[in-house]
Scaffold this motif. Structure first.
Motif: not given
Length: 115
Positions: A17-18, A21, A105, A108-109, A112-113
């Motif tokens: 994901a990182w 992104t 970043c 933005q995640l 998900m996290t």
């Protein structure tokens, strides 16, 4: 009452994901690599290479404090494969910019996290 807001995502999924992104928040010409920390599932390593003639390579250690927040630690900067003086104004400005981009970043995640 303590809240349990720890990171629960698989580290390899987090790295992927990182990798997807981080380039979206960096300058278009910068390149980034992300890898897992084998010793700590809440930590990832970020390498950012600046484009252009400067060819700086920055290393950061990013540890999730909770599901939203990362602690970013600047580790090293090299230019053309050699250690560079990190005290220069140019490099300090780039470090500050990249730390801000790394936090962006992480934000933005968050969806998900925080699952």
């Amino acid at each position: 009452m303590a809240k349990n807001d720890s990171l629960t995502i698989d580290q390899q999924k987090l790295v992927q994901a990182w990798e997807r992104t981080l380039p979206t928040v960096l300058n278009a010409s910068d390149r980034a690599k992300v890898k897992a920390d084998d010793a700590d599932p809440k930590t990832i390593w970020v390498n950012i290479v600046t484009a252009g003639r400067s060819d700086y390579s920055f290393d950061f250690k990013c540890t999730y404090v909770d599901s939203r927040e990362v602690q970013v630690e600047f580790i090293d900067v090299e230019v053309e494969g050699r250690n560079a003086d990190e005290r220069t104004t140019t490099i300090q400005t780039l470090i500050d910019d990249y730390v801000r981009h790394i936090h962006e970043c992480a934000q933005q995640l968050h969806a998900m996290t925080s699952k």
